[in-house]
Design a protein around this motif. Structure first.
Motif, mmCIF file in Angstrom:
data_model
loop_
_atom_site.group_PDB
_atom_site.id
_atom_site.type_symbol
_atom_site.label_atom_id
_atom_site.label_comp_id
_atom_site.label_asym_id
_atom_site.label_seq_id
_atom_site.Cartn_x
_atom_site.Cartn_y
_atom_site.Cartn_z
ATOM 1 N N LYS A 19 0.832 -1.205 0.000
ATOM 2 C CA LYS A 19 0.000 0.000 0.000
ATOM 3 C C LYS A 19 0.876 1.268 0.000
ATOM 4 N N LEU A 20 1.868 1.276 0.880
ATOM 5 C CA LEU A 20 2.712 2.464 1.016
ATOM 6 C C LEU A 20 3.615 2.652 -0.207
ATOM 7 N N HIS A 21 4.282 1.580 -0.631
ATOM 8 C CA HIS A 21 5.199 1.714 -1.776
ATOM 9 C C HIS A 21 4.447 2.086 -3.049
ATOM 10 N N ASN A 22 3.282 1.475 -3.275
ATOM 11 C CA ASN A 22 2.526 1.797 -4.500
ATOM 12 C C ASN A 22 2.001 3.236 -4.475
ATOM 13 N N PRO B 169 10.980 9.693 -0.663
ATOM 14 C CA PRO B 169 9.563 10.045 -0.653
ATOM 15 C C PRO B 169 9.201 10.833 0.598
ATOM 16 N N GLU B 170 8.334 11.814 0.403
ATOM 17 C CA GLU B 170 7.950 12.673 1.514
ATOM 18 C C GLU B 170 7.015 11.926 2.475
ATOM 19 N N ILE B 171 7.243 12.123 3.766
ATOM 20 C CA ILE B 171 6.325 11.562 4.763
ATOM 21 C C ILE B 171 5.540 12.728 5.348
ATOM 22 N N ASP B 172 4.359 12.957 4.813
ATOM 23 C CA ASP B 172 3.524 14.033 5.337
ATOM 24 C C ASP B 172 2.263 13.418 5.961
ATOM 25 N N ASN B 173 1.389 14.269 6.474
ATOM 26 C CA ASN B 173 0.176 13.752 7.128
ATOM 27 C C ASN B 173 -0.670 12.931 6.165
ATOM 28 N N GLU B 174 -0.647 13.366 4.907
ATOM 29 C CA GLU B 174 -1.438 12.642 3.910
ATOM 30 C C GLU B 174 -0.959 11.188 3.802
ATOM 31 N N THR B 175 0.356 11.011 3.786
ATOM 32 C CA THR B 175 0.929 9.664 3.711
ATOM 33 C C THR B 175 0.514 8.852 4.937
ATOM 34 N N ASN C 295 -1.946 9.336 7.069
ATOM 35 C CA ASN C 295 -3.385 9.069 7.138
ATOM 36 C C ASN C 295 -3.829 8.060 6.095
ATOM 37 N N PHE C 296 -3.158 8.101 4.936
ATOM 38 C CA PHE C 296 -3.508 7.175 3.865
ATOM 39 C C PHE C 296 -3.369 5.712 4.331
ATOM 40 N N LEU C 297 -2.362 5.482 5.149
ATOM 41 C CA LEU C 297 -2.134 4.113 5.634
ATOM 42 C C LEU C 297 -3.275 3.624 6.523
ATOM 43 N N ASP C 298 -3.936 4.561 7.208
ATOM 44 C CA ASP C 298 -5.044 4.178 8.105
ATOM 45 C C ASP C 298 -6.333 3.927 7.346
ATOM 46 N N ALA C 299 -6.419 4.519 6.152
ATOM 47 C CA ALA C 299 -7.708 4.484 5.421
ATOM 48 C C ALA C 299 -8.072 3.071 4.991
#
Ligand code: ATR
Length: 265
Positions: A19-22, A253-259, A261-265
């Motif tokens: 999920k994260l790498h893609n 790769p940037e680690i921001d809040n979007e990244t 939060n995306f993992l929790d979705a």
């Protein structure tokens, strides 16, 4: 040509690496795909051969293969060599190289919490695949003392051969520590509980769980009730992935809040 990346493990279903790498692959418009593969011991050699043949361009390795892959590799990074643990594999100059980004992942995640580590006393619970990386990261951060406790004491004794400075504590004994790290698999199941005497630990101590799914294990829940400061392993997971991504794609790769939060979705 589209490049292929994989995370291998057993079990592997729970892994959030694809999920994260893609997500990053898409964000940075890299021509690649990242998948997960449930692996059996007998398949390691063939898989590594696929890297040699450039059918696969990189691997992440998780439990229980971090050490098992080593005999099939040509070279190890310094960190992988000392920890005897590989979580990232790639090919460079016709050589298959094993690296360890867990150390940096754990270290960065701890640094970001702002907790003072220097000269503090840590207790690690567990002696599995990720523990050498945790020990190395703590040493880099100039921890004062590391105690370690594992249900199977023999495994702790094995670890001490590589890291003679650690002190082994009987499973089930708890003393007062500044930082307590759960590196066992207890907590992966929601109802799991670790046998710790929380009364013996004074308030405001730091509890770190390598587990990030579920996000709050009983270890962290109970610690919080006793006035502890808690952190799960999510940022360690993200930072180790960031470093692996850089090794393969030469992009940080940037680690921001979007990244996050995306993992929790
Ligand atoms: P591996 O040992 O294959 O690297 P791991 O998931 O990295 O696997 O490690 C599992 C860790 O959780 C081990 O430290 C294990 O203790 P043992 O060495 O005694 O097996 C620990 N663990 C798992 N279930 C446990 C339980 N119910 N009680 C205590 N420790 C447990």
């Amino acid at each position: 040509m589209k490049k292929n990346f994989l995370v291998i493990g057993n079990p592997i279903d729970h892994s959030l690496s694809p999920k994260l790498h893609n997500y990053w692959i898409k964000k940075y418009r890299i021509n690649a795909v990242y998948e997960k593969k449930l692996l059996h011991n007998s398949e390691i050699e063939d898989l590594i051969f696929n890297i040699r043949e450039e059918k696969i361009h990189g691997l992440n390795v998780t439990v229980p293969f971090k050490k098992m892959v080593i005999p099939f590799l040509d070279e190890l990074s310094e960190e992988a060599k000392i920890s005897q643990s590989v979580n990232t594999i790639y090919k460079k100059d016709d050589k298959i190289i094993g690296d360890n980004t867990d150390i940096e992942g754990f270290k960065l995640s701890l640094e970001k919490t702002g907790q003072e580590i220097k000269n503090k006393k840590a207790l690690i619970l567990g002696a599995g695949g990720v523990v050498p990386s945790i020990i190395m990261a703590l040493k880099k951060m100039q921890i004062g003392k590391i105690c370690l406790s594992n249900r199977t004491e023999l495994k702790a004794i094995e670890l001490k051969k590589n890291f003679p400075e650690i002190e082994i504590i009987k499973w089930g004994n708890t003393l007062d520590f500044d930082i307590i790290i759960n590196a066992t698999s207890i907590g992966l199941k929601e109802e799991d509980e670790i046998n710790i005497n929380y009364q013996q630990i004074s308030k405001n101590k730091f509890f770190y769980d390598v587990i990030y799914n579920p996000p709050e294990t009983n270890f962290l829940k109970i610690a919080k009730k006793h006035g502890g400061i808690t952190k799960n392993g999510k940022m360690m997971f993200i930072y180790q992935a960031q470093k692996a991504f850089f090794i393969w794609h030469k992009v940080i790769p940037e680690i921001d809040n979007e990244t996050i939060n995306f993992l929790d979705a």
